[in-house]
Enzyme design. Structure first.
Site, short mmCIF file in Angstrom:
data_model
loop_
_atom_site.label_atom_id
_atom_site.label_comp_id
_atom_site.label_asym_id
_atom_site.label_seq_id
_atom_site.Cartn_x
_atom_site.Cartn_y
_atom_site.Cartn_z
CD GLU A 1 -29.95 -38.77 -14.18
OE1 GLU A 1 -30.96 -39.50 -14.16
OE2 GLU A 1 -29.25 -38.56 -13.18
CB SER A 2 -32.92 -39.34 -20.36
OG SER A 2 -32.26 -38.31 -21.09
#
Length: 195
Positions: free
Chosen positions: A95-96
């Site tokens: 995700e990040s």
């Protein structure tokens, strides 16, 4: 590899391993947990690393899978909600990339890339606070796992595309980004489990 699917429910292992490699009418490969007659073959998750769509995922060195930021928070919330911390790490990485200040083009924020409405629903007042974001993301993941009867593939699809898309599709949506996301998370999950 057996540790790969040691999360949430005991029946989840069977559900998560029901993965199929399919081809659409144009011959493009995609993953599904719902086989289509003549277009899909059962595919072992052990072989996920050998499939490529459009290149390699970043960060394959073993050391990067051993040294993880926010380990204490991940471990705490994983144990609290009975979700394998390796799965949480895999989602955060996908995700990040462990950037607590990450913001997507669609407005998802923080380590686990929570949309503002999801963050509010999961009681996250500051999505850039690692503790709050991890807690909210894990709560949301648990909700999805319950919603999809412990099916990890469908839950990951819902985490990426939204549960409504998964329900409307009756399986993994035919969205390239979502298919790549599932493969990426499962690949990372495998590497964190081995590390």
């Amino acid at each position: 590899m057996a540790a790969l699917f040691t999360c949430l429910f005991t029946f989840q292992a069977a559900a998560a391993s029901s993965l199929y490699l399919c081809k659409d009418a144009r011959g493009k490969k995609y993953f599904s947990n719902m086989p289509e007659s003549g277009r899909c073959v059962s595919y072992s998750t052990r072989k996920l690393g050998s499939i490529s769509f459009s290149g390699k995922w970043p960060g394959y060195s073993n050391s990067s899978y051993k040294n993880v930021r926010y380990h204490k928070q991940i471990d705490y919330w994983g144990k609290r909600y009975n979700i394998d911390p390796n799965l949480i790490k895999a989602i955060i990485r996908a995700e990040s990339g462990f950037d607590r200040y990450a913001v997507s083009k669609k407005g998802a924020q923080g380590l686990m890339q929570l949309m503002p409405d999801t963050a509010r629903e999961m009681r996250v007042s500051d999505p850039f606070n690692p503790e709050q974001n991890i807690a909210g993301g894990v709560r949301y993941l648990k909700k999805l796992l319950k919603m999809f009867n412990g099916d990890l593939v469908l839950s990951l699809a819902a985490y990426n595309a939204g549960p409504g898309q998964v329900k409307r599709s009756g399986g993994v949506p035919r969205i390239d980004e979502t298919k790549r996301y599932i493969k990426r998370v499962l690949s990372y999950y495998d590497r964190y489990a081995k590390a």
